[in-house]
Write an enzyme that holds these catalytic residues in place. Structure first.
Site, PDB file in Angstrom:
ATOM      1  N   SER A  30       0.797  -1.324  -0.067  1.00  0.00           N
ATOM      2  CA  SER A  30       0.086   0.008   0.097  1.00  0.00           C
ATOM      3  C   SER A  30       0.798   1.183  -0.003  1.00  0.00           C
ATOM      4  CB  SER A  30      -0.926   0.087   1.123  1.00  0.00           C
ATOM      5  OG  SER A  30      -0.191  -0.078   2.304  1.00  0.00           O
ATOM      6  N   GLU A 107      10.985  -8.941  -4.059  1.00  0.00           N
ATOM      7  CA  GLU A 107      11.496  -7.786  -3.312  1.00  0.00           C
ATOM      8  C   GLU A 107      13.006  -8.088  -2.958  1.00  0.00           C
ATOM      9  OE1 GLU A 107       7.297  -6.196  -1.265  1.00  0.00           O
ATOM     10  OE2 GLU A 107       8.654  -7.509  -0.168  1.00  0.00           O
TER      11      GLU A 107
END
Length: 223
Positions: A30, A107
């Site tokens: 987010s 990531e």
């Protein structure tokens, strides 16, 4: 400030770290989504982005930002000067727990390929000892029981993330009950569990700096 306002504030604070005309690594979640949206609205000119998930890649493309694969970057001899991403926990040494969004493997790959890792988060993510947030571990499906048993021996309480499959086609075990006093050593120990793909400890490749937002503003932490 609301939690969303804190995320927007710290995402905005990351914009000066973007090097115009260069490639940019972009994370997932987010806070990273706010960063992507601001990157587009502020019209910062980058030569392209390497995304850590299919969701982030789609969001970048939706803003007209060119998305490259890491293989394309490496084959061209180019580099990624900066990688911007969030975290689920940050300790005083800027070791991180990541993977709440399920993109921990990609990531970790993009972070490893980048010169500077800028972590963006709100102050609720700062802890003295990591482990309050369950540690995500990406696991090959057939090894779920084997890995869960090994994690229990290490003192963790593993739980399957129901109904979730990573972009790599694997499952995630979220491990509660840990107190991670030596993140580098524990990351290495987890790396040797057969059947795991990646664990969500970013300790050997920690953040180079963290931007942390609170009601008082955004502060910069350095390793």
């Amino acid at each position: 400030m609301t939690p969303d306002e804190l995320k927007i504030a710290v995402a905005r604070a990351a914009l000066p770290h973007v090097i115009e005309g260069e490639l940019l690594g972009v994370g997932t979640g987010s806070t990273a989504n706010h960063f992507i949206d601001l990157l587009a609205s502020e019209q910062l000119r980058i030569s392209g982005a390497v995304a850590s998930s299919e969701a982030s890649a789609a969001r970048l493309r939706g803003h007209g930002i060119t998305v490259l694969t890491l293989d394309e970057v490496i084959a061209s001899g180019r580099r990624i000067p900066v990688y911007v991403d969030g975290a689920d926990e940050i300790d005083p040494g800027l070791h991180l727990i990541k993977g709440g969004g399920g993109a921990l493997t990609r990531e970790k790959i993009v972070a490893a390929a980048s010169d500077c890792f800028v972590c963006i988060a709100d102050d609720s993510k700062c802890v003295e000892v990591m482990g309050r947030f369950p540690l995500p571990i990406e696991v090959i499906p057939m090894a779920a029981g084997l890995v869960a048993r090994a994690l229990a021996r290490l003192g963790g309480i593993p739980k399957l993330r129901e109904g979730f499959v990573t972009d790599n086609g694997n499952i995630i075990l979220d491990v509660a009950g840990l107190k991670i006093s030596d993140p580098v050593a524990f990351e290495s120990e987890l790396d040797h569990l057969t059947g795991t793909v990646t664990n969500g400890l970013f300790a050997r490749r920690r953040a180079d700096l963290a931007l942390v937002s609170s009601a008082a503003g955004v502060r910069t932490l350095r390793a």
